[in-house]
Scaffold this active site. Structure first.
Site, PDB file in Angstrom:
ATOM      1  N   HIS A  77      39.756  41.372  24.056  1.00  0.00           N
ATOM      2  CA  HIS A  77      38.660  42.107  24.702  1.00  0.00           C
ATOM      3  C   HIS A  77      39.182  43.041  25.781  1.00  0.00           C
ATOM      4  O   HIS A  77      40.201  42.779  26.423  1.00  0.00           O
ATOM      5  CB  HIS A  77      37.584  41.163  25.247  1.00  0.00           C
ATOM      6  N   ASP A  79      37.600  44.095  28.639  1.00  0.00           N
ATOM      7  CA  ASP A  79      37.185  43.898  30.027  1.00  0.00           C
ATOM      8  C   ASP A  79      37.940  42.772  30.700  1.00  0.00           C
ATOM      9  O   ASP A  79      38.636  41.982  30.050  1.00  0.00           O
ATOM     10  CB  ASP A  79      35.679  43.628  30.086  1.00  0.00           C
ATOM     11  N   ASP A 116      44.004  38.189  31.384  1.00  0.00           N
ATOM     12  CA  ASP A 116      42.867  37.840  30.537  1.00  0.00           C
ATOM     13  C   ASP A 116      41.927  39.033  30.529  1.00  0.00           C
ATOM     14  O   ASP A 116      41.167  39.241  31.475  1.00  0.00           O
ATOM     15  CB  ASP A 116      42.179  36.593  31.102  1.00  0.00           C
ATOM     16  N   GLU A 146      33.203  40.876  27.113  1.00  0.00           N
ATOM     17  CA  GLU A 146      33.356  39.474  26.724  1.00  0.00           C
ATOM     18  C   GLU A 146      33.047  38.549  27.884  1.00  0.00           C
ATOM     19  O   GLU A 146      32.433  37.488  27.714  1.00  0.00           O
ATOM     20  CB  GLU A 146      34.793  39.237  26.232  1.00  0.00           C
ATOM     21  N   GLU A 147      33.455  38.957  29.076  1.00  0.00           N
ATOM     22  CA  GLU A 147      33.375  38.076  30.232  1.00  0.00           C
ATOM     23  C   GLU A 147      31.956  37.902  30.777  1.00  0.00           C
ATOM     24  O   GLU A 147      31.694  36.983  31.545  1.00  0.00           O
ATOM     25  CB  GLU A 147      34.277  38.604  31.358  1.00  0.00           C
ATOM     26  N   HIS A 455      40.540  34.213  36.126  1.00  0.00           N
ATOM     27  CA  HIS A 455      39.254  34.400  36.791  1.00  0.00           C
ATOM     28  C   HIS A 455      39.341  34.073  38.284  1.00  0.00           C
ATOM     29  O   HIS A 455      38.317  33.866  38.929  1.00  0.00           O
ATOM     30  CB  HIS A 455      38.134  33.551  36.146  1.00  0.00           C
TER      31      HIS A 455
END
Length: 481
Positions: A77, A79, A116, A146-147, A455
């Site tokens: 992904h 983002d 990520d 995605e996030e 994250h």
């Protein structure tokens, strides 16, 4: 870039990752990455498609002699989760991520790294750019947002995807092949404040929990880290009288909150009791999280009083609802030892424009359990008078150890690494499950390099692991038949 990645074998891969790090790509702001990928496709004579939601699909022809091999899709992904330290003035809409290397580890200065899932994008680009790479027909699927809800995967247009084998590169532990994941559901709650004038004999306080590790609410939930919102709510639950006038905790639905502040008015005569209650709660929680979250702080300061705040009764009910709402591991899997089956993340709390709002995310490999824990959370908020919505449901991905792709991946890994991989499921949500449900006949596996604390501002990526996973992916593509 050369000095930062000096000594590493795959300079082209790291060049792509470095370029990506210069491009703002918070969820919903992927246009810069999209144009970067389209320019890359044009330079490398690849077929390029942008679907209606903004996903980018690139296609590359098979290496000569590999034309009869099945088409394989590599997927990641565009983002990233954007979190920064409290002191940072970084602007994720304009500023590049500042990369910092410490030996074999890559991290960012005061922000999330974006490994990520930027490292997947860079690895895929590196494979597509290699004229000597031996593989059958290749597709690359780069999804958006995605996030923040798996938006790109949910809107995949099945007729645009030619492959029926998919390799997702959004996992974070080398040597592990993921063949299943949890499904998810979010709870959004809102509570209009019953504002009252603050009595003249009240003073203002601000209680802040800070110094926490945070992390991915799927990947790190089993590590029993502290949740800053829960820390503050627990302390305030023991404060006798309080009128809330400010709340801010958490950043993203899939991030364990590392900072939370709540401001309240209380009688001046109760200052000593409040200080003692907060100190007692801090001592208890500091001891409980001494191993999993040793940096926990809980600080009580004076705060300037506004004219109004939520009523004492409503403030008490709201804090109580946060205190009793489920957070953390709810159940461990009985079928796959060591894997979380069901969990909750109390993710965000706000008090803005006279409305309290709460966001939580819930995961389970059993959809009825996912719905049950989400509704238990919802009922906790209903108990204080909030209205509740259940949104963003996505399916689990049921493991199939006998799939052809799983067997190819296991064989390829053993040949490449000279050891057997771990084949398991993951508690985090992966796009594979959604893409599988959208594209009939799709067979998927997910793997990736070693990453830690994604994250969060402590996100780290192993450079050597990336190069090994890149080499393994190339080897896998060369043997799939």
């Amino acid at each position: 870039m050369q000095s930062l990645f000096e000594g590493l074998e795959n300079q082209r891969l790291w060049s792509y990752f470095s370029e990506l790090s210069q491009i703002p790509r918070e969820s919903g702001n992927e246009e810069g990455v999209r144009q970067f990928l389209l320019a890359f496709a044009k330079k490398n004579n690849l077929v390029a498609i942008v679907d209606t939601i903004g996903n980018v699909i690139l296609r590359k022809k098979a290496y000569p002699g590999y034309e009869k091999r099945p088409s394989v899709a590599l997927q990641g992904h565009m983002d990233m989760v954007c979190v920064k330290t409290e002191e940072s003035d970084h602007d994720f809409a304009t500023d590049p991520i500042i990369l910092v290397r410490d030996g074999d580890t890559l991290h960012a200065k005061d922000t999330t790294l974006g490994g990520d899932n930027g490292i997947a994008v860079a690895m895929i680009m590196d494979i597509l750019a290699d004229p000597e790479g031996k593989h059958g027909p290749l597709e690359a699927i780069f999804t958006v947002s995605e996030e923040t809800g798996l938006t790109g995967a949910f809107n995949i247009e099945k007729d645009m995807v030619e492959s029926r084998l998919l390799i997702n590169l959004d996992s974070e532990e080398e040597g592990v092949l993921y063949i299943g994941c949890a499904g998810g559901l979010e709870v959004d709650a809102k509570l209009p404040a019953k504002l009252e004038t603050i009595p003249s004999d009240y003073e203002g306080f601000c209680l802040t929990a800070n110094g926490l590790l945070g992390g991915h609410s799927g990947g790190e939930i089993h590590k029993q880290r502290a949740n800053a919102i829960k820390v503050v709510a627990r302390a305030l639950a023991s404060v006798k009288t309080k009128m809330l006038f400010a709340c801010e905790g958490g950043t993203k639905r899939n991030v364990i909150p590392s900072i939370c502040s709540m401001s309240f008015a209380a009688p001046k005569s109760e200052r000593k009791a409040i200080e003692e209650a907060v100190q007692k709660s801090f001592a208890e929680q500091k001891d409980e999280f001494a191993i999993s979250d040793p940096g926990l702080t809980l600080e009580l300061k004076n705060a300037k009083l506004p004219k109004q705040a939520a009523s004492s009764a409503q403030s008490e009910a709201f804090i109580r609802s946060l205190y009793i709402a489920p957070h953390g591991v709810d159940a461990m899997s009985m079928t796959i030892p060591g894997i979380v089956e069901t969990s909750s993340n109390l993710a965000i709390v706000r008090f803005e424009d006279g409305i309290f709002s709460v966001t939580s995310s819930h995961r389970s490999s059993i959809l009825s359990s996912r719905d049950d824990v989400a509704h238990r959370f919802g009922q906790a908020l209903v108990s204080c008078g909030a209205s509740v919505e259940y949104v963003g449901a996505y399916p689990s991905w049921k493991p199939n150890p006998d799939s052809a792709l799983t067997k190819f991946c296991a064989k390829a890994y053993e040949e490449y690494a000279h050891k057997k991989p771990v084949i398991t499921a993951i508690h985090a949500g992966l796009e594979c499950g959604i893409i599988n449900s959208k594209v009939p006949g799709m067979d998927s596996v997910s793997f990736g390099p070693n990453m830690a604390d994604v994250h969060s501002v402590k996100e780290r990526l192993s450079l050597s692991s990336v190069e090994r996973i890149s080499g393994f992916t190339r080897h896998l593509l060369s043997i799939i038949e």
